[in-house]
Design an enzyme around this catalytic site. Structure first.
Site, PDB file in Angstrom:
ATOM      1  N   GLU A 119      43.162  37.850  33.031  1.00 19.82           N
ATOM      2  CA  GLU A 119      41.713  37.841  33.287  1.00 19.82           C
ATOM      3  C   GLU A 119      40.910  38.064  32.003  1.00 19.82           C
ATOM      4  OE1 GLU A 119      40.696  36.828  36.022  1.00 19.82           O
ATOM      5  OE2 GLU A 119      42.034  37.477  37.647  1.00 19.82           O
ATOM      6  N   HIS A 142      38.726  45.543  36.096  1.00 22.42           N
ATOM      7  CA  HIS A 142      38.947  44.735  37.303  1.00 22.42           C
ATOM      8  C   HIS A 142      40.026  45.433  38.114  1.00 22.42           C
ATOM      9  CE1 HIS A 142      40.274  41.794  40.116  1.00 22.42           C
ATOM     10  NE2 HIS A 142      41.403  41.551  39.480  1.00 22.42           N
ATOM     11  N   HIS A 144      41.523  46.157  42.580  1.00 21.62           N
ATOM     12  CA  HIS A 144      41.615  45.600  43.935  1.00 21.62           C
ATOM     13  C   HIS A 144      41.323  46.700  44.967  1.00 21.62           C
ATOM     14  CE1 HIS A 144      44.806  42.482  42.245  1.00 21.62           C
ATOM     15  NE2 HIS A 144      43.592  42.272  41.778  1.00 21.62           N
ATOM     16  N   HIS A 214      39.416  39.104  46.629  1.00 21.79           N
ATOM     17  CA  HIS A 214      40.253  39.410  45.456  1.00 21.79           C
ATOM     18  C   HIS A 214      40.051  40.837  44.950  1.00 21.79           C
ATOM     19  CE1 HIS A 214      41.742  38.083  41.183  1.00 21.79           C
ATOM     20  NE2 HIS A 214      42.118  39.294  41.497  1.00 21.79           N
TER      21      HIS A 214
END
Ligand code: 13P
Ligand code: ZN
Length: 273
Positions: A119, A142, A144, A214
């Protein structure tokens, strides 16, 4: 093995904080397998000796030209690496990269040739934007988070501002600590430049960006700050889901109560630098 952290306590403190946060990500259940990634701008800690370090692998393309990143240095989680491993060994599960003068490629300089996260386009696009605005924010995260990802599977919450309204109304602190709310990026291929571009547009106006089905992306002054931003919103999502599990749509704070908090606490409507 020698590490660039050995002689640089200030840099080590930053990486130690990354390791602390990745432990939290694992404990929260937000970091299955290699899920999630991190970058931190560490340019201020790079001395002449570190700047002279040679590349450990051939330069790689970022996929975007990012003019503000020339000569900048970042710690980045390694692709395929686990947050729970990074918590114990950050320099074997992540690497320090230097952006090349073309502003479109990077090279790994320390400690080992660990390939950065898939990413990277999204992380570096945000870092470039932050630098372009003169922001003091250094970290991008980032992850989840279960409840927020679950909500992103429900069409109603993908409507502009609906997710923000519901999360803010769960507990006043959400509004106070995430006053710009959560932006939504419709499902886009992980690791793609399209995802990076869409994320960038949303982070300009929100505290956290939710990638449909996501995960989330947050920016912060440091990685703890980016974690807190995500945690505050995920807590509100959890309260929403607990209320639903009790059998009702939660009432939520009224629009008037929300406005009162915004006014009394002078909450910002744009991102402070
Ligand atoms: P990486 O292992 O490449 O960081 O990917 C994890 C992830 O969450 C992709 O979205
Ligand atoms: Zn992911």
């Amino acid at each position: 093995m020698e590490s660039v952290l050995d002689k640089r306590p200030a840099l080590k403190a930053v990486i130690d904080q990354v390791a602390e946060v990745t432990g939290y990500l694992w404990q929260k259940g937000w970091a299955e397998r290699n899920g999630g990634n991190i970058t931190v701008n560490i340019t201020e800690y790079v001395d002449d000796e570190m700047a002279a370090l040679p590349a450990l692998a051939p330069a790689k393309q970022i996929g975007k030209v990012l003019p503000c990143l020339n000569g900048k240095y970042f710690y980045a989680k390694g692709t395929g690496k686990r947050m729970r491993d990074l918590a114990r060994r950050p320099m074997q599960n992540g690497a320090i990269i230097r952006i090349c003068p073309d502003c479109a490629s990077y090279e790994i300089i320390a400690d080992e040739p660990v390939m950065p996260t898939s990413e990277l386009p999204s992380h570096l696009a945000l870092q470039d934007y932050l630098l372009s605005t003169g922001s003091t924010y250094k970290a991008t995260l980032h992850t989840h988070p279960i409840e927020l990802v679950a909500m992103s599977h429900i069409k109603r919450f993908l409507r502009p501002d609906e997710m923000t309204r519901v999360l803010w109304s769960m507990i006043p602190e959400t509004l106070a600590f995430a006053p710009l709310g959560i932006g939504i990026v419709p499902y886009t291929l992980p690791g793609s430049v399209e995802l990076a571009d869409a994320t960038l547009e949303q982070i300009k106006y929100h505290d956290v960006v939710l990638w449909e089905k996501h995960g989330t992306v947050a920016v912060g002054t440091d990685i703890m700050d980016a974690f807190d931003q995500t945690d505050v919103l995920c807590k509100a999502a959890n309260i929403y889901m607990c209320a639903r599990a009790m059998g009702s749509e939660p009432e939520g704070m009224t629009d008037e109560a929300i406005r009162e908090v915004q006014e009394v606490f002078h909450l910002p409507t744009t991102r402070p630098c």
